[in-house]
Each structure stands twice: as C-alpha cells, then as structure tokens.
Scaffold this motif. Structure first.
Motif, PDB file in Angstrom:
ATOM      1  N   GLU A  96       0.808  -1.220   0.000  1.00  0.00           N
ATOM      2  CA  GLU A  96       0.000   0.000   0.000  1.00  0.00           C
ATOM      3  C   GLU A  96       0.847   1.278   0.000  1.00  0.00           C
ATOM      4  O   GLU A  96       0.307   2.371  -0.176  1.00  0.00           O
ATOM      5  CB  GLU A  96      -0.923   0.015   1.224  1.00  0.00           C
ATOM      6  N   LEU A  97       2.137   1.149   0.200  1.00  0.00           N
ATOM      7  CA  LEU A  97       2.997   2.331   0.243  1.00  0.00           C
ATOM      8  C   LEU A  97       3.120   2.934  -1.153  1.00  0.00           C
ATOM      9  O   LEU A  97       3.265   2.229  -2.141  1.00  0.00           O
ATOM     10  CB  LEU A  97       4.382   1.962   0.773  1.00  0.00           C
ATOM     11  N   GLU A  98       3.082   4.247  -1.213  1.00  0.00           N
ATOM     12  CA  GLU A  98       3.162   4.938  -2.498  1.00  0.00           C
ATOM     13  C   GLU A  98       4.546   4.809  -3.127  1.00  0.00           C
ATOM     14  O   GLU A  98       4.680   4.749  -4.353  1.00  0.00           O
ATOM     15  CB  GLU A  98       2.794   6.411  -2.324  1.00  0.00           C
ATOM     16  N   GLU A  99       5.576   4.790  -2.295  1.00  0.00           N
ATOM     17  CA  GLU A  99       6.950   4.651  -2.780  1.00  0.00           C
ATOM     18  C   GLU A  99       7.674   3.628  -1.907  1.00  0.00           C
ATOM     19  O   GLU A  99       7.378   3.491  -0.727  1.00  0.00           O
ATOM     20  CB  GLU A  99       7.684   5.990  -2.719  1.00  0.00           C
ATOM     21  N   PRO A 100       8.645   2.916  -2.466  1.00  0.00           N
ATOM     22  CA  PRO A 100       9.423   1.961  -1.666  1.00  0.00           C
ATOM     23  C   PRO A 100      10.162   2.671  -0.542  1.00  0.00           C
ATOM     24  O   PRO A 100      10.617   3.814  -0.707  1.00  0.00           O
ATOM     25  CB  PRO A 100      10.407   1.368  -2.688  1.00  0.00           C
ATOM     26  N   LEU A 101      10.270   2.020   0.578  1.00  0.00           N
ATOM     27  CA  LEU A 101      11.001   2.605   1.701  1.00  0.00           C
ATOM     28  C   LEU A 101      12.498   2.587   1.428  1.00  0.00           C
ATOM     29  O   LEU A 101      13.033   1.621   0.867  1.00  0.00           O
ATOM     30  CB  LEU A 101      10.716   1.816   2.978  1.00  0.00           C
ATOM     31  N   GLU A 102      13.158   3.654   1.829  1.00  0.00           N
ATOM     32  CA  GLU A 102      14.600   3.740   1.728  1.00  0.00           C
ATOM     33  C   GLU A 102      15.173   4.083   3.102  1.00  0.00           C
ATOM     34  O   GLU A 102      14.486   4.606   3.970  1.00  0.00           O
ATOM     35  CB  GLU A 102      15.011   4.801   0.703  1.00  0.00           C
ATOM     36  N   ARG A 103      16.430   3.783   3.287  1.00  0.00           N
ATOM     37  CA  ARG A 103      17.106   4.088   4.541  1.00  0.00           C
ATOM     38  C   ARG A 103      16.951   5.559   4.907  1.00  0.00           C
ATOM     39  O   ARG A 103      17.076   6.441   4.058  1.00  0.00           O
ATOM     40  CB  ARG A 103      18.593   3.759   4.399  1.00  0.00           C
ATOM     41  N   PHE A 104      16.658   5.826   6.174  1.00  0.00           N
ATOM     42  CA  PHE A 104      16.548   7.221   6.599  1.00  0.00           C
ATOM     43  C   PHE A 104      16.861   7.348   8.083  1.00  0.00           C
ATOM     44  O   PHE A 104      16.777   6.379   8.850  1.00  0.00           O
ATOM     45  CB  PHE A 104      15.152   7.786   6.306  1.00  0.00           C
ATOM     46  N   GLN A 105      17.212   8.560   8.480  1.00  0.00           N
ATOM     47  CA  GLN A 105      17.471   8.847   9.886  1.00  0.00           C
ATOM     48  C   GLN A 105      16.135   9.028  10.587  1.00  0.00           C
ATOM     49  O   GLN A 105      15.225   9.677  10.076  1.00  0.00           O
ATOM     50  CB  GLN A 105      18.333  10.089  10.032  1.00  0.00           C
ATOM     51  N   THR A 106      16.022   8.454  11.777  1.00  0.00           N
ATOM     52  CA  THR A 106      14.744   8.426  12.482  1.00  0.00           C
ATOM     53  C   THR A 106      14.949   8.762  13.953  1.00  0.00           C
ATOM     54  O   THR A 106      16.080   8.808  14.443  1.00  0.00           O
ATOM     55  CB  THR A 106      14.078   7.038  12.327  1.00  0.00           C
ATOM     56  N   ASP A 107      13.847   8.998  14.643  1.00  0.00           N
ATOM     57  CA  ASP A 107      13.902   9.220  16.089  1.00  0.00           C
ATOM     58  C   ASP A 107      13.664   7.941  16.876  1.00  0.00           C
ATOM     59  O   ASP A 107      13.944   7.889  18.076  1.00  0.00           O
ATOM     60  CB  ASP A 107      12.815  10.221  16.516  1.00  0.00           C
ATOM     61  N   ASN A 108      13.106   6.949  16.211  1.00  0.00           N
ATOM     62  CA  ASN A 108      12.457   5.871  16.950  1.00  0.00           C
ATOM     63  C   ASN A 108      12.691   4.519  16.294  1.00  0.00           C
ATOM     64  O   ASN A 108      12.409   4.335  15.104  1.00  0.00           O
ATOM     65  CB  ASN A 108      10.953   6.174  17.009  1.00  0.00           C
ATOM     66  N   ILE A 109      13.227   3.595  17.067  1.00  0.00           N
ATOM     67  CA  ILE A 109      13.283   2.178  16.667  1.00  0.00           C
ATOM     68  C   ILE A 109      12.702   1.365  17.832  1.00  0.00           C
ATOM     69  O   ILE A 109      12.355   1.939  18.877  1.00  0.00           O
ATOM     70  CB  ILE A 109      14.719   1.720  16.323  1.00  0.00           C
ATOM     71  N   GLU A 110      12.582   0.060  17.676  1.00  0.00           N
ATOM     72  CA  GLU A 110      12.024  -0.762  18.755  1.00  0.00           C
ATOM     73  C   GLU A 110      12.934  -1.945  19.049  1.00  0.00           C
ATOM     74  O   GLU A 110      13.770  -2.335  18.225  1.00  0.00           O
ATOM     75  CB  GLU A 110      10.607  -1.223  18.395  1.00  0.00           C
ATOM     76  N   PHE A 111      12.721  -2.533  20.215  1.00  0.00           N
ATOM     77  CA  PHE A 111      13.598  -3.596  20.693  1.00  0.00           C
ATOM     78  C   PHE A 111      13.225  -4.983  20.169  1.00  0.00           C
ATOM     79  O   PHE A 111      13.867  -5.965  20.546  1.00  0.00           O
ATOM     80  CB  PHE A 111      13.617  -3.632  22.223  1.00  0.00           C
ATOM     81  N   HIS A 112      12.210  -5.082  19.312  1.00  0.00           N
ATOM     82  CA  HIS A 112      11.978  -6.393  18.697  1.00  0.00           C
ATOM     83  C   HIS A 112      13.293  -6.874  18.071  1.00  0.00           C
ATOM     84  O   HIS A 112      13.650  -8.045  18.168  1.00  0.00           O
ATOM     85  CB  HIS A 112      10.895  -6.304  17.626  1.00  0.00           C
ATOM     86  N   ALA A 113      13.963  -5.938  17.406  1.00  0.00           N
ATOM     87  CA  ALA A 113      15.295  -6.177  16.855  1.00  0.00           C
ATOM     88  C   ALA A 113      15.966  -4.824  16.684  1.00  0.00           C
ATOM     89  O   ALA A 113      15.375  -3.905  16.124  1.00  0.00           O
ATOM     90  CB  ALA A 113      15.209  -6.886  15.503  1.00  0.00           C
ATOM     91  N   VAL A 114      17.183  -4.706  17.157  1.00  0.00           N
ATOM     92  CA  VAL A 114      17.906  -3.442  16.996  1.00  0.00           C
ATOM     93  C   VAL A 114      19.404  -3.695  17.072  1.00  0.00           C
ATOM     94  O   VAL A 114      19.872  -4.504  17.878  1.00  0.00           O
ATOM     95  CB  VAL A 114      17.482  -2.408  18.062  1.00  0.00           C
ATOM     96  N   LEU A 115      20.145  -3.045  16.187  1.00  0.00           N
ATOM     97  CA  LEU A 115      21.598  -3.031  16.276  1.00  0.00           C
ATOM     98  C   LEU A 115      22.004  -1.845  17.145  1.00  0.00           C
ATOM     99  O   LEU A 115      21.529  -0.723  16.937  1.00  0.00           O
ATOM    100  CB  LEU A 115      22.213  -2.901  14.878  1.00  0.00           C
ATOM    101  N   VAL A 116      22.873  -2.129  18.112  1.00  0.00           N
ATOM    102  CA  VAL A 116      23.400  -1.082  18.989  1.00  0.00           C
ATOM    103  C   VAL A 116      24.925  -1.145  18.927  1.00  0.00           C
ATOM    104  O   VAL A 116      25.518  -2.212  19.120  1.00  0.00           O
ATOM    105  CB  VAL A 116      22.934  -1.270  20.449  1.00  0.00           C
ATOM    106  N   ARG A 117      25.521  -0.030  18.656  1.00  0.00           N
ATOM    107  CA  ARG A 117      26.986   0.022  18.641  1.00  0.00           C
ATOM    108  C   ARG A 117      27.497  -0.230  20.065  1.00  0.00           C
ATOM    109  O   ARG A 117      27.050   0.422  21.013  1.00  0.00           O
ATOM    110  CB  ARG A 117      27.427   1.388  18.121  1.00  0.00           C
TER     111      ARG A 117
END
Length: 296
Positions: free
Chosen positions: A165-186
């Motif tokens: 349903e998305l009008e355009e394919p998602l591309e990498r972007f800077q965000t404020d918010n991720i979740e702990f279902h899965a996350v890379l942490v330096r």
C-alpha cells in the motif's frame, strides 16, 4: 554462522512468551549468513525449552545463560551484554518471538558502517513470514511543552499499512524511533551510556534508549532492506501464562511510568497502564476461544 571473534554478537532475550523460542532461534541460524556470536538469555524458561537450549547451544556453539527467575527484557539484555566479547563492535538485541528474513543482519551492519549510527532498526513487520503488514518503520518523537507540562508524542511510521500500500518503496533514513523487537546497537555506545535502564519493566524501554542517543547527538537509522517479523503471541500455550502475566504486570507498569517520568521529566498518559494490563485479559480470552474452537 560463527567464526573466531566476529564483530557482531546477537543477544536473544524473552519478550512475553516462551513457546515460539525454538522456531525463532532455528530461524536465526537457518537464515543468517553474516558471521555472528550469539548469547541466549534464558529467564526461567520451561523445562522442555531449557533442555533444547542446552542441546542446541552445544550444537551451534552459542552461550546459554539461564537464571532461576523471570527477567524483564531490559534486565535480560543487561545480563547478555555483560557476556559480550570485548572484540564485538555491534550488539544485536533480538526478542525471542521474531522471524528474520534473508540478509537482515548484513543490511543492519552495512547501514551502521555507512552512517556511523549508534542504533539501527530494521523494517518491523507483524505476523508470520509472508505477511506484509507493517508494525513500524521508524517514527518521530516530539516533546511538547505548550501547557507547561512536557509530553512526548510518538509517531510510528506506516503503522498497520501493508507494504504493497505504500506509495513509494522505503529507503534508509534517519529516524527518532526504533524498537527492541530487533535493533543493532553500537557496543561503544552501550559502553559509554549503558547499561540499559532495568527499572523500565514493561514499557518505554526503546523510547529511553532513543532519547539517550538523541540527547548525545548520535544518529539513529531505519534500514528497510533489513526485515524482521514480530509474530503474534496469541493464543498462548499454558506454559506461557505465568511469564506473560509477570511481563505485563500492572504494578510493574505503574512503577515503570513513574521511573520514566522522573528520569526524563516527561508526563506519560496513565491510560497506558490499562492498555498494558489488557494484554493479560486478551491472552485469557484468546486461550479460551481457541480451546472452544472459536475464532480469536
């Protein structure tokens, strides 16, 4: 997949049930081509799962850490992080109820290395592999102080939309918010700003770590080329109920909200207490309906 001193360590922790743990863990090893170490934090899982983890850890060479008491997710993440090798550059926190898709880990690491991000989240989908409903694809966090009280609004991008349903394919972007279902942490980020706040028992754990990164001026990215599925917990198995009720404890939520508010001087909607408490009611209703052969 494992080699000597890989730069990535995956730390798997219990989220809200145990009954999907075997499928999830096997999926990690079946799908992931990028080299990794793995630490499995096992907070008083049922006997059948403990026995499996003991066998499978010997077969695959991962570290199985078991406690004789239940753990809330941030508590479990801290236990796992303490066991991470000094050679690790990136820690992947992964809940025990997710399925990963091809190249999920490769793309998370690639994003971190190309952007110097402190945190990188994948595209979070809901349901089994094959389902394309978006749980969240990053989001905005805005603090509003218009009436003299600091309130936090959180936007989950594309929540409940289908990818088609998305009008355009998602591309990498800077965000404020991720979740702990899965996350890379330096790892260097956790070395400096950790450990994770283990007084946040039931909610806002991911918001906390994102606010820490933002306050430090460190970038957070969403990498949609990496895809994971959060698999619905209902109906639960009987062996899940005690942990599920522990995880979504009402008093624990009240304590968590108080801790978050005092830490960040941000007012949280107290309606969240009932939202989280309702998960226990939903678990019981779905279990009964399933036993009676009714649609959930």
């Amino acid at each position: 997949m494992k080699k000597n001193n890989p730069k990535v360590t995956i730390v798997v922790v219990p989220r809200e049930r145990f009954s999907f743990s075997i499928e999830s863990l096997k999926n990690i090893y079946d799908i992931t081509s990028y080299d990794f170490d793995l630490i499995y934090v096992d907070g008083k899982s049922p006997g059948y799962l403990n026995r499996f983890l003991e066998r499978y850890s010997k077969e695959k060479g991962f570290k199985h850490i078991r406690t004789n008491h239940y753990l809330h997710p941030n508590q479990a993440r801290n236990v796992g992080f303490k066991a991470v090798s000094e050679d690790t550059e990136y820690v992947i926190f992964l809940d025990n109820d997710v399925l990963v898709r091809k190249n999920w880990l490769t793309e998370l690491v690639k994003c971190a290395e190309e952007t110097s991000a402190a945190l990188v989240g994948p595209l979070y989908l809901e349901g089994d592999v094959g389902e394309e409903r978006i749980h969240m694809a990053g989001g905005k966090m805005v603090v509003d102080e218009s009436d003299g009280i600091k309130r936090l609004s959180i936007d989950m991008h594309h929540h409940m939309k289908k990818v088609s349903e998305l009008e355009e394919p998602l591309e990498r972007f800077q965000t404020d918010n991720i979740e702990f279902h899965a996350v890379l942490v330096r790892k260097s980020f956790l070395d400096k700003y950790g450990p994770l706040d283990d007084e946040l028992l039931t909610t806002r754990e991911h918001v906390d770590i994102c606010l820490i990164a933002k306050e430090a001026g460190l970038p957070i990215y969403l990498e949609p080329k990496s895809v994971i599925h959060y698999v619905y917990p209902y109906p639960l198995k009987l062996t899940d109920f005690r942990f599920h009720f522990f995880r979504w404890d009402k008093q624990g939520t009240i304590t968590t909200i108080k801790r978050f508010e005092e830490k960040w001087n941000i007012h949280l909607d107290k309606g969240r207490v009932e939202v989280i408490n309702s998960r226990k009611k939903k678990a019981v209703k779905n279990y009964i309906k399933n036993k009676l052969g009714m649609a959930s």
